[in-house]
Design a protein around this motif. Structure first.
Motif, PDB file in Angstrom:
ATOM      1  N   GLU A  14      44.843  44.453  25.713  1.00  0.00           N
ATOM      2  CA  GLU A  14      45.479  43.900  24.526  1.00  0.00           C
ATOM      3  C   GLU A  14      46.768  44.644  24.221  1.00  0.00           C
ATOM      4  O   GLU A  14      46.876  45.843  24.463  1.00  0.00           O
ATOM      5  CB  GLU A  14      44.514  43.986  23.337  1.00  0.00           C
ATOM      6  CG  GLU A  14      43.273  43.130  23.530  1.00  0.00           C
ATOM      7  CD  GLU A  14      42.213  43.429  22.490  1.00  0.00           C
ATOM      8  OE1 GLU A  14      42.383  44.406  21.733  1.00  0.00           O
ATOM      9  OE2 GLU A  14      41.219  42.693  22.439  1.00  0.00           O
ATOM     10  N   PRO A  15      47.763  43.944  23.660  1.00  0.00           N
ATOM     11  CA  PRO A  15      49.014  44.602  23.289  1.00  0.00           C
ATOM     12  C   PRO A  15      48.772  45.624  22.195  1.00  0.00           C
ATOM     13  O   PRO A  15      47.966  45.413  21.290  1.00  0.00           O
ATOM     14  CB  PRO A  15      49.889  43.441  22.799  1.00  0.00           C
ATOM     15  CG  PRO A  15      48.938  42.366  22.421  1.00  0.00           C
ATOM     16  CD  PRO A  15      47.779  42.503  23.349  1.00  0.00           C
ATOM     17  N   ARG A  16      49.472  46.758  22.290  1.00  0.00           N
ATOM     18  CA  ARG A  16      49.287  47.827  21.307  1.00  0.00           C
ATOM     19  C   ARG A  16      50.349  47.810  20.222  1.00  0.00           C
ATOM     20  O   ARG A  16      50.267  48.568  19.262  1.00  0.00           O
ATOM     21  CB  ARG A  16      49.299  49.184  22.027  1.00  0.00           C
ATOM     22  CG  ARG A  16      48.139  49.386  22.990  1.00  0.00           C
ATOM     23  CD  ARG A  16      48.345  50.587  23.867  1.00  0.00           C
ATOM     24  NE  ARG A  16      49.506  50.408  24.737  1.00  0.00           N
ATOM     25  CZ  ARG A  16      49.894  51.292  25.654  1.00  0.00           C
ATOM     26  NH1 ARG A  16      49.217  52.412  25.799  1.00  0.00           N
ATOM     27  NH2 ARG A  16      50.951  51.058  26.412  1.00  0.00           N
ATOM     28  N   ASN A  17      51.346  46.969  20.379  1.00  0.00           N
ATOM     29  CA  ASN A  17      52.383  46.848  19.357  1.00  0.00           C
ATOM     30  C   ASN A  17      53.091  45.510  19.531  1.00  0.00           C
ATOM     31  O   ASN A  17      52.744  44.710  20.407  1.00  0.00           O
ATOM     32  CB  ASN A  17      53.370  48.023  19.427  1.00  0.00           C
ATOM     33  CG  ASN A  17      53.971  48.203  20.804  1.00  0.00           C
ATOM     34  OD1 ASN A  17      54.356  47.237  21.461  1.00  0.00           O
ATOM     35  ND2 ASN A  17      54.046  49.440  21.272  1.00  0.00           N
ATOM     36  N   ILE A  22      55.361  40.650  22.737  1.00  0.00           N
ATOM     37  CA  ILE A  22      56.506  39.843  23.162  1.00  0.00           C
ATOM     38  C   ILE A  22      56.645  39.884  24.683  1.00  0.00           C
ATOM     39  O   ILE A  22      56.877  38.859  25.331  1.00  0.00           O
ATOM     40  CB  ILE A  22      57.790  40.335  22.471  1.00  0.00           C
ATOM     41  CG1 ILE A  22      57.726  40.015  20.974  1.00  0.00           C
ATOM     42  CG2 ILE A  22      59.027  39.706  23.098  1.00  0.00           C
ATOM     43  CD1 ILE A  22      58.849  40.634  20.163  1.00  0.00           C
ATOM     44  N   ALA A  23      56.478  41.072  25.257  1.00  0.00           N
ATOM     45  CA  ALA A  23      56.650  41.233  26.703  1.00  0.00           C
ATOM     46  C   ALA A  23      55.610  40.440  27.492  1.00  0.00           C
ATOM     47  O   ALA A  23      55.948  39.780  28.487  1.00  0.00           O
ATOM     48  CB  ALA A  23      56.575  42.714  27.074  1.00  0.00           C
ATOM     49  N   VAL A  24      54.347  40.473  27.044  1.00  0.00           N
ATOM     50  CA  VAL A  24      53.315  39.771  27.809  1.00  0.00           C
ATOM     51  C   VAL A  24      53.481  38.248  27.710  1.00  0.00           C
ATOM     52  O   VAL A  24      53.194  37.522  28.661  1.00  0.00           O
ATOM     53  CB  VAL A  24      51.890  40.183  27.381  1.00  0.00           C
ATOM     54  CG1 VAL A  24      51.652  41.658  27.665  1.00  0.00           C
ATOM     55  CG2 VAL A  24      51.616  39.866  25.917  1.00  0.00           C
ATOM     56  N   GLU A  42      45.610  33.954  26.479  1.00  0.00           N
ATOM     57  CA  GLU A  42      45.187  34.739  27.636  1.00  0.00           C
ATOM     58  C   GLU A  42      46.021  36.005  27.760  1.00  0.00           C
ATOM     59  O   GLU A  42      45.505  37.095  28.037  1.00  0.00           O
ATOM     60  CB  GLU A  42      45.334  33.909  28.909  1.00  0.00           C
ATOM     61  CG  GLU A  42      44.820  34.573  30.176  1.00  0.00           C
ATOM     62  CD  GLU A  42      43.306  34.640  30.206  1.00  0.00           C
ATOM     63  OE1 GLU A  42      42.793  35.625  30.751  1.00  0.00           O
ATOM     64  OE2 GLU A  42      42.651  33.726  29.681  1.00  0.00           O
ATOM     65  N   ALA A  43      47.334  35.878  27.517  1.00  0.00           N
ATOM     66  CA  ALA A  43      48.222  37.024  27.630  1.00  0.00           C
ATOM     67  C   ALA A  43      48.032  38.007  26.478  1.00  0.00           C
ATOM     68  O   ALA A  43      48.073  39.227  26.666  1.00  0.00           O
ATOM     69  CB  ALA A  43      49.678  36.553  27.672  1.00  0.00           C
ATOM     70  N   ALA A  44      47.803  37.481  25.278  1.00  0.00           N
ATOM     71  CA  ALA A  44      47.752  38.333  24.087  1.00  0.00           C
ATOM     72  C   ALA A  44      46.419  39.050  23.928  1.00  0.00           C
ATOM     73  O   ALA A  44      46.355  40.125  23.327  1.00  0.00           O
ATOM     74  CB  ALA A  44      48.034  37.500  22.842  1.00  0.00           C
ATOM     75  N   ILE A 179      45.770  46.708  14.783  1.00  0.00           N
ATOM     76  CA  ILE A 179      45.947  47.231  16.141  1.00  0.00           C
ATOM     77  C   ILE A 179      46.278  48.719  16.115  1.00  0.00           C
ATOM     78  O   ILE A 179      45.724  49.517  16.879  1.00  0.00           O
ATOM     79  CB  ILE A 179      47.050  46.446  16.876  1.00  0.00           C
ATOM     80  CG1 ILE A 179      46.580  45.025  17.174  1.00  0.00           C
ATOM     81  CG2 ILE A 179      47.454  47.158  18.171  1.00  0.00           C
ATOM     82  CD1 ILE A 179      47.678  44.126  17.690  1.00  0.00           C
ATOM     83  N   ALA A 180      47.211  49.115  15.232  1.00  0.00           N
ATOM     84  CA  ALA A 180      47.690  50.497  15.184  1.00  0.00           C
ATOM     85  C   ALA A 180      46.902  51.361  14.209  1.00  0.00           C
ATOM     86  O   ALA A 180      47.193  52.551  14.083  1.00  0.00           O
ATOM     87  CB  ALA A 180      49.172  50.513  14.799  1.00  0.00           C
ATOM     88  N   ARG A 181      45.909  50.771  13.502  1.00  0.00           N
ATOM     89  CA  ARG A 181      45.138  51.477  12.478  1.00  0.00           C
ATOM     90  C   ARG A 181      46.062  52.027  11.405  1.00  0.00           C
ATOM     91  O   ARG A 181      45.914  53.154  10.934  1.00  0.00           O
ATOM     92  CB  ARG A 181      44.294  52.611  13.087  1.00  0.00           C
ATOM     93  CG  ARG A 181      43.525  52.248  14.342  1.00  0.00           C
ATOM     94  CD  ARG A 181      42.636  51.046  14.134  1.00  0.00           C
ATOM     95  NE  ARG A 181      41.582  51.290  13.148  1.00  0.00           N
ATOM     96  CZ  ARG A 181      40.809  50.323  12.644  1.00  0.00           C
ATOM     97  NH1 ARG A 181      40.976  49.069  13.024  1.00  0.00           N
ATOM     98  NH2 ARG A 181      39.876  50.627  11.764  1.00  0.00           N
ATOM     99  N   ASP A 182      47.043  51.225  11.007  1.00  0.00           N
ATOM    100  CA  ASP A 182      48.063  51.629  10.045  1.00  0.00           C
ATOM    101  C   ASP A 182      47.776  50.956   8.700  1.00  0.00           C
ATOM    102  O   ASP A 182      48.147  49.805   8.464  1.00  0.00           O
ATOM    103  CB  ASP A 182      49.449  51.242  10.555  1.00  0.00           C
ATOM    104  CG  ASP A 182      50.575  51.855   9.740  1.00  0.00           C
ATOM    105  OD1 ASP A 182      50.360  52.170   8.557  1.00  0.00           O
ATOM    106  OD2 ASP A 182      51.681  52.008  10.281  1.00  0.00           O
TER     107      ASP A 182
END
Length: 205
Positions: A14-17, A22-24, A42-44, A179-182
């Motif tokens: 999974e994306p971390r940010n 965007i990149a995936v 699927e990508a995200a 995702i970032a636990r923020d």
């Protein structure tokens, strides 16, 4: 036979940010000139609440995509389905095939993602693990409830200029917060959600 979305066992990191999301998505190949929502999922990453909220927010946030009639309502339905399933305790998320098979123009999607690159880098630099109680289990339930309200408001938002993009900001921040636990981002997203809902109610009244 149609593949069941929740039974797919393929593991995707999974994306971390925001920049990674965007990149995936940009890396998806689209020889037909269109990208299905299922390919984006699927990508995200399919199974976690944070990336799914982030995806809904990013799609809603991009003016070139959210300006297409019906797209905000579809993202609202997607958000509603995911949040309701989280609230009733499902560990995997089911989505109907007709929603997963919806297609977007790859050119428009890539233009929208290109527009978001610089803001994404700025936002990602501000991500920190803090105020973790705001992204704990009970807080996640509250986030889901607020996102349900946003999702229900998104169809009328299509008729109120810019409000759907603001809702996209809130969903994006909620997704990044998880995702970032923020927890600070979650607090900001709550404030934006409340302001948006108040504005919609005032406009409709």
């Amino acid at each position: 036979m149609e593949r069941d979305w929740e039974d797919n066992e393929e593991v995707t990191r999974e994306p971390r940010n925001l920049a990674e999301l965007i990149a995936v998505i940009e890396a998806i190949e689209s020889p037909s000139g269109q990208i299905s929502f299922d390919e984006v999922l699927e990508a995200a990453g399919r199974r976690s609440f944070g990336p799914l909220l982030l995806l809904a927010g990013v799609v809603t946030l991009m003016p070139i995509i959210s300006g297409i009639p019906g797209v905000p309502s579809l993202m609202g339905l997607f958000t509603l389905l995911v949040c309701v399933q989280l609230l009733i305790g499902r560990r995997t998320f089911w989505l109907p095939g007709w929603l997963r098979n919806r297609k977007l123009s790859s050119d428009k999607l890539r233009k929208g993602l290109k527009w978001m690159r610089k803001p994404a880098r700025l936002v990602d630099r501000m991500l920190y693990r803090r105020l973790s109680f705001m992204v704990g289990k009970s807080s996640m339930q509250l986030i889901a409830v607020v996102c349900v309200l946003l999702a229900l408001a998104m169809p009328p938002m299509e008729f109120v200029p810019f409000t759907v993009n603001i809702a996209g900001v809130a969903l994006t921040l909620f997704g990044l917060a998880l995702i970032a636990r923020d927890g600070l981002l979650a607090l900001i997203a709550f404030a934006i959600s409340g302001t948006t809902m108040a504005g919609i109610i005032y406009y409709l009244i």
